[in-house]
Design a protein around this motif. Structure first.
Motif, mmCIF file in Angstrom:
data_model
loop_
_atom_site.group_PDB
_atom_site.id
_atom_site.type_symbol
_atom_site.label_atom_id
_atom_site.label_comp_id
_atom_site.label_asym_id
_atom_site.label_seq_id
_atom_site.Cartn_x
_atom_site.Cartn_y
_atom_site.Cartn_z
ATOM 1 N N ALA A 106 1.030 -1.225 -0.046
ATOM 2 C CA ALA A 106 -0.061 -0.133 0.013
ATOM 3 C C ALA A 106 1.064 1.226 0.094
ATOM 4 O O ALA A 106 1.961 1.181 0.345
ATOM 5 C CB ALA A 106 -0.914 0.091 1.134
ATOM 6 N N VAL A 107 0.373 2.246 -0.549
ATOM 7 C CA VAL A 107 1.181 3.401 -0.846
ATOM 8 C C VAL A 107 0.515 4.651 0.244
ATOM 9 O O VAL A 107 -0.777 4.846 0.095
ATOM 10 C CB VAL A 107 1.286 3.848 -2.170
ATOM 11 C CG1 VAL A 107 2.096 5.326 -2.075
ATOM 12 C CG2 VAL A 107 2.052 2.886 -2.923
ATOM 13 N N ALA A 108 1.377 5.460 0.945
ATOM 14 C CA ALA A 108 0.894 6.626 1.619
ATOM 15 C C ALA A 108 1.407 7.746 1.389
ATOM 16 O O ALA A 108 2.908 7.773 1.439
ATOM 17 C CB ALA A 108 0.908 6.099 3.244
ATOM 18 N N ILE A 109 0.889 8.830 0.855
ATOM 19 C CA ILE A 109 1.480 9.881 0.372
ATOM 20 C C ILE A 109 0.729 11.243 0.947
ATOM 21 O O ILE A 109 -0.404 11.120 1.257
ATOM 22 C CB ILE A 109 1.439 9.850 -0.969
ATOM 23 C CG1 ILE A 109 0.199 9.761 -1.512
ATOM 24 C CG2 ILE A 109 2.454 8.930 -1.665
ATOM 25 C CD1 ILE A 109 -0.021 10.169 -3.335
ATOM 26 N N GLY A 110 1.361 12.260 0.644
ATOM 27 C CA GLY A 110 0.720 13.530 0.724
ATOM 28 C C GLY A 110 0.075 14.164 -0.679
ATOM 29 O O GLY A 110 0.186 13.247 -1.569
ATOM 30 N N PRO A 111 -0.718 15.137 -0.638
ATOM 31 C CA PRO A 111 -1.318 15.590 -2.060
ATOM 32 C C PRO A 111 -0.339 15.837 -3.147
ATOM 33 O O PRO A 111 -0.580 16.917 -3.685
ATOM 34 C CB PRO A 111 -2.105 16.592 -1.501
ATOM 35 C CG PRO A 111 -1.600 17.246 -0.296
ATOM 36 C CD PRO A 111 -0.684 16.139 0.249
ATOM 37 N N SER A 112 0.843 15.121 -3.497
ATOM 38 C CA SER A 112 1.485 15.363 -4.606
ATOM 39 C C SER A 112 0.984 14.974 -5.890
ATOM 40 O O SER A 112 0.389 14.027 -5.953
ATOM 41 C CB SER A 112 2.935 14.634 -4.538
ATOM 42 O OG SER A 112 3.487 14.972 -3.412
#
Length: 392
Positions: A317-323
């Motif tokens: 799974a991937v966790a990111i900010g709003p890039s």
């Protein structure tokens, strides 16, 4: 070998002589390494770089750091006086010292990686076609640094204005950056992402009481890795974070600072990095890959990095900010969660809402996307570019 004098009616042979230039360690530069790995299978490849890529059937010429006070003074003077044409014929000094040696060879195609190598590529090109792999948006590469903005930004813009229109093809990493080049320099690059090779892996099961997060990459202050560590103060007890960090020359103190922050927390560990070719298999044991990258310059805003695609190949799974570029793919394929902003609080809140079953479903979505988001499709694009320009 292709000969320019009869290109208009010439049906190309299968094998091209290709020169790849990059001022990096070719064995640790994922994007350039993929170029070399693919092209060497069909073509005769020579590389210029700091260290070899590690392939037996690839010729290598090493760029060596040379202390040359006279050349340095000349280059500094040209930069101070904005004599950019003169400067472009002098730097990078280590490359231009190789001109006589390289000019003895004939190539069909030269691939120049990053804008700093483009003037050298044109200086030695002869009848070769020139491709610039710009990677990211060069005129804003270090715009968060006042020193770089004052001394180097205008020169970098000059290189783009002078050489991009003369290239036979230009490549970059994502649509957002391609659009920037088109608006500023009226050249629309082809997009070849930083996707990594497909690996036949499966996602590992998610434990009910322990969800393992991983981040890997260089320990550079602009990446604000401390914010990901701080996030671990805000998540619940199920979560742990492992950091596989590579110290970067000149930023050892930052690496040490991150190491000290991790020591103060039971749920954060700094572990030794692994060789580039082993990253995906190594991180397959985790559940979530995290990348929280503040938009402190244009390239960070449009970041679509190697590690993002490595998370997918590792079936995480991937966790990111709003890039925006990462958000587009996360939403299209449904394999991750997105914070409302780039704060530790925002992403921690989103992670705390996840159940183990939801994490498993996100990992399965990565599994479904892995073949689509692999480098194989990119190499088809590169092959098409080569075939097109060689027949022009």
């Amino acid at each position: 070998m292709f000969r320019s004098k009869s290109r208009s009616n010439y049906v190309p042979e299968n094998i091209m002589k290709i020169l790849i230039i990059a001022l990096s360690d070719l064995g640790r530069d994922p994007r350039v390494h993929r170029q070399i790995s693919h092209l060497r299978r069909k073509h005769e490849v020579t590389c210029i770089g700091l260290q070899p890529a590690g392939f037996d059937n690839v010729r290598f010429r090493q760029v060596r750091t040379i202390t040359d006070p006279v050349r340095k003074i000349r280059a500094a003077t040209a930069l101070a006086l904005h004599r950019y044409h003169s400067l472009s014929q002098q730097i990078p000094i280590a490359l231009h010292r190789m001109e006589a040696e390289i000019s003895e060879e004939e190539y069909d195609v030269i691939i120049a990686n990053d804008i700093e190598t483009i003037s050298f590529a044109f200086k030695i090109k002869g009848n070769a076609k020139v491709i610039l792999d710009a990677h990211e948006y060069a005129p804003s590469e270090f715009e968060d640094s006042l020193k770089w903005t004052v001394l180097n930004k205008r020169y970098t813009e000059y290189l783009c204005s002078e050489f991009l229109p003369r290239c036979d093809a230009v490549i970059t990493v994502c649509e957002g950056i391609a659009d920037l080049y088109q608006r500023k320099f009226q050249v629309k690059p082809a997009v070849i992402t930083n996707a990594s090779p497909y690996l036949d892996l499966k996602p590992n099961p998610v434990a009910e009481s322990r969800i393992r997060i991983v981040h890997h990459g260089g320990a550079h202050p602009s990446r604000k890795i401390e914010e990901m560590i701080r996030m671990m103060d805000l998540v619940d007890q199920r979560f742990t974070l492992d950091l596989m960090l590579v110290p970067i020359a000149g930023y050892q103190s930052y690496y040490n600072e991150l190491h000290d922050m991790a020591k103060d927390r039971k749920n954060v560990t700094v572990r030794a990095p692994v060789p580039m070719t082993e990253i995906v298999r190594e991180i397959n044991q985790y559940d979530i890959g995290i990348y929280l990258l503040e938009q402190n310059n244009i390239n960070n805003k449009y970041s679509l990095p190697n590690k993002f695609f490595e998370f997918v190949q590792a079936r995480l799974a991937v966790a990111i900010g709003p890039s925006p570029e990462m958000v587009r793919l996360v939403r299209e394929f449904g394999f991750g969660v997105i914070g409302q902003d780039f704060s530790a609080e925002s992403l921690a809140d989103r992670l705390n809402q996840l159940t183990p079953q939801e994490v498993w479903e996100l990992k399965m979505a990565s599994n479904a996307a892995a073949s689509i988001l692999s480098s194989e499709a990119n190499m088809t694009i590169l092959d098409s570019i080569l075939e097109e320009i060689i027949q022009q």
